[in-house]
Design a protein around this motif. Structure first.
Motif, PDB file in Angstrom:
ATOM      1  N   PRO A  37       0.485  -1.218  -0.282  1.00 22.62           N
ATOM      2  CA  PRO A  37      -0.117   0.051  -0.357  1.00 22.62           C
ATOM      3  C   PRO A  37       1.113   1.296   0.050  1.00 22.62           C
ATOM      4  O   PRO A  37       1.862   1.555   0.211  1.00 22.62           O
ATOM      5  CB  PRO A  37      -1.035  -0.178   1.231  1.00 22.62           C
ATOM      6  N   GLU A  38       0.354   2.568  -0.414  1.00 21.53           N
ATOM      7  CA  GLU A  38       1.068   3.338  -0.592  1.00 21.53           C
ATOM      8  C   GLU A  38       0.830   3.784   0.985  1.00 21.53           C
ATOM      9  O   GLU A  38      -0.295   3.988   1.843  1.00 21.53           O
ATOM     10  CB  GLU A  38       0.449   4.874  -1.956  1.00 21.53           C
ATOM     11  N   SER A  39       2.265   4.864   1.246  1.00 23.62           N
ATOM     12  CA  SER A  39       1.787   5.942   2.363  1.00 23.62           C
ATOM     13  C   SER A  39       3.001   6.877   2.068  1.00 23.62           C
ATOM     14  O   SER A  39       4.363   6.729   2.006  1.00 23.62           O
ATOM     15  CB  SER A  39       1.957   4.954   3.652  1.00 23.62           C
ATOM     16  N   LYS A  40       2.516   8.020   3.409  1.00 30.34           N
ATOM     17  CA  LYS A  40       3.444   9.030   2.332  1.00 30.34           C
ATOM     18  C   LYS A  40       2.877  10.011   3.558  1.00 30.34           C
ATOM     19  O   LYS A  40       1.762  10.293   4.279  1.00 30.34           O
ATOM     20  CB  LYS A  40       3.843   9.598   1.691  1.00 30.34           C
ATOM     21  N   ASN A  41       4.062  11.138   4.062  1.00 31.05           N
ATOM     22  CA  ASN A  41       3.498  12.057   5.348  1.00 31.05           C
ATOM     23  C   ASN A  41       3.068  13.548   4.409  1.00 31.05           C
ATOM     24  O   ASN A  41       4.217  13.789   3.833  1.00 31.05           O
ATOM     25  CB  ASN A  41       4.375  12.388   6.398  1.00 31.05           C
ATOM     26  N   PRO A  42       2.401  14.023   3.719  1.00 28.77           N
ATOM     27  CA  PRO A  42       2.529  15.221   3.018  1.00 28.77           C
ATOM     28  C   PRO A  42       2.988  16.639   3.511  1.00 28.77           C
ATOM     29  O   PRO A  42       3.843  16.985   2.755  1.00 28.77           O
ATOM     30  CB  PRO A  42       0.836  15.301   2.673  1.00 28.77           C
ATOM     31  N   ARG A  43       3.167  16.170   4.790  1.00 26.67           N
ATOM     32  CA  ARG A  43       3.321  17.324   5.465  1.00 26.67           C
ATOM     33  C   ARG A  43       5.426  17.543   5.463  1.00 26.67           C
ATOM     34  O   ARG A  43       5.614  17.539   5.969  1.00 26.67           O
ATOM     35  CB  ARG A  43       3.312  17.625   6.582  1.00 26.67           C
ATOM     36  N   GLY A  44       5.726  16.610   4.837  1.00 29.02           N
ATOM     37  CA  GLY A  44       7.056  15.546   5.265  1.00 29.02           C
ATOM     38  C   GLY A  44       8.410  16.599   4.846  1.00 29.02           C
ATOM     39  O   GLY A  44       7.921  17.485   3.838  1.00 29.02           O
TER      40      GLY A  44
END
Length: 499
Positions: free
Chosen positions: A195-202
């Motif tokens: 699954p895709e996962s990320k922190n948009p405010r990274g």
């Protein structure tokens, strides 16, 4: 939580989390194998490409040092742009680099291809651990990290075995081209399952920091490699060493001033993090350097073929796999606590290096004992240290945390090869001055059996000295890591009582 994760997944874990862990571990294993697969190919590269000792060390270090310089940036990019995307990109770049390495016809081309493979490897190593931290619940994370750590050790230890098998049946370039089917399978599996996962405010990638860290560490290792050949007090070595320290100091200064550092220096205020970092560097320092030297000893001195040498280092990997996949090491860590587990593991590793140093001359029994001790110690200490590092990093910065963990581990491995190799070369050159370039060159120029015996004895003496240096470093690292982690636990307990 990323937009692609639901509350149910966060609480219960991803429904296919163990299958996904298998997929990302397969990708990781391919990268890690290439840290040690070249060890058994050293005689072939010496004969077919005319590679000297410094060339061999750069073939190995170019891969690990590029990874060390890029892991933090890769981790930050994975947090911001998507960990699944970085996994796929890493596999593609690693596959391209493998083709270039397999078809290289000079030492320079092979070194450049290995550096290119390091770029793909940096993307893969950061995202595998970061993905694992996202798809498992906190209660399951220690067990998942145990499996992940077992694959780490498996990659280091089975590289010589795979390399030996390939060299017994094919030419040396096959040890790189064999990566291609695994890369293709990994791409398909990642696209279908992960699954895709990320922190948009990274935080955005710290490109200058990556450049400074890569230059600084490369210069440092170059100084260590060049020491035996040019003299430790020579202008070239001293200037390179001073330059390395200056660049690394500038890197630290830059990281302390910018709002988006690759390496947040505030993490080092956490004694739990600092203790785990010290152990992570030194456990790979001892393990990487020991395997690099031991495989040469098995082939050049004891006369084993590449596959035989690989088989004789396999007990290390078997010990790690048995203890981590069975869950025994996780149970021992839960019972003993993290500080004691790390201290015990690194004491066992140190004892293994001493066994290899002092008993190898008496037959394979001493080597087997040493490999088993290193394997058991690694199985206990590695998962505990990785979990301690990741626990000190905010969950939304899991990629950065994995980058820090991977950077220090890769740097420890590269530094172990360089430092222990330099100690061996210095001792060897002191005993056999005419043979300072390499053991194969010295054996080729030997005019009698007695002279060959003196040369192999000198190499064995250098191996003993270098392994003992590694043993001291690992022991001190274990004690330091355990002490810092114990102090951190006491402070946490004191704060909890006051509240």
């Amino acid at each position: 939580m990323s937009p692609t994760q639901t509350p149910t997944q966060t609480y219960q874990g991803h429904p296919q989390r163990w299958l996904i862990l298998g997929v990302i571990c397969l990708a990781q294993l391919t990268v890690l194998l290439d840290n040690t697969v070249l060890n058994v190919a050293i005689p072939s590269l010496t004969r077919e490409l005319g590679a000297g000792t410094a060339d061999i060390q750069w073939m190995i270090n170019a891969y690990s040092l590029v990874q060390s310089g890029l892991l933090l940036t890769a981790g930050s990019a994975a947090d911001r742009y998507g960990r699944k995307k970085m996994l796929v990109a890493g596999l593609v770049l690693f596959g391209i680099g493998s083709v270039a390495a397999g078809l290289a016809d000079s030492t320079g081309q092979l070194i450049a291809a290995r550096a290119g493979m390091g770029v793909g490897g940096a993307l893969l190593l950061t995202t595998t651990l970061a993905v694992a931290m996202q798809i498992f619940t906190p209660d399951e994370q220690p067990k998942a990290i145990g499996v992940w750590s077992a694959v780490n050790a498996l990659g280091f230890a089975t590289g010589p075995l795979l390399g030996g098998f390939m060299l017994d049946h094919f030419w040396w370039g096959a040890i790189f081209l064999v990566n291609l089917p695994v890369v293709a399978l990994g791409i398909v599996a990642v696209v279908a399952l992960v699954p895709e996962s990320k922190n948009p405010r990274g935080d955005r990638p710290d490109l200058l920091g990556a450049l400074l860290s890569t230059i600084g560490m490369s210069a440092l290792v170059y100084a260590i490699i060049s020491g035996p050949e040019h003299g430790w007090a020579s202008g070239r070595v001293m200037a390179t060493a001073v330059g390395a320290v200056a660049v690394l100091a500038l890197f630290a200064h830059w990281e302390s001033r910018i709002p988006y550092p690759m390496l947040d220096l505030h993490f080092f205020r956490d004694q739990r993090f600092t203790g785990a970092v010290a152990g992570a560097v030194l456990i790979t320092f001892g393990m990487g350097g020991a395997l690099f030297l031991l495989t040469q000893h098995l082939q050049f001195v004891l006369g084993y073929g590449p596959l035989e040498a690989g088989l004789r280092t396999a007990p290390l990997a078997l010990a790690v796999v048995a203890l981590n996949f069975s869950g025994l090491s996780a149970k021992w860590t839960a019972k003993l606590g993290t500080p004691v587990s790390i201290a015990l593991g690194m004491v066992l590793m140190s004892g293994g290096l001493v066994s290899i140093a002092t008993l190898t001359a008496h037959g394979y029994g001493g080597t087997l004992l040493g490999l088993l001790l290193i394997g058991v110690g690694c199985a206990i200490a590695n998962p505990a240290m990785a979990h301690a590092i990741m626990s000190a990093i905010p969950r939304e910065k899991a990629g950065v945390g994995a980058g820090i963990n991977g950077t220090l581990a890769e740097f420890g491995n590269g530094l172990g090869v360089a430092v222990l190799g330099a100690v061996l070369n210095s001792r060897f050159a002191a005993l056999i001055p005419v043979a300072a370039t390499s053991l194969p060159a010295a054996l080729a120029s030997a005019g009698s059996a007695d002279e060959r015996g003196r040369i192999t004895d000198a190499f064995s003496s250098g191996l003993e000295t270098s392994q003992l240096v590694g043993a001291v470093a690992v022991l001190l690292g274990g004690l330091l890591a355990a002490a810092l982690l114990r102090w951190a636990e006491r402070e946490d307990s004191a704060v909890a009582v006051s509240v």
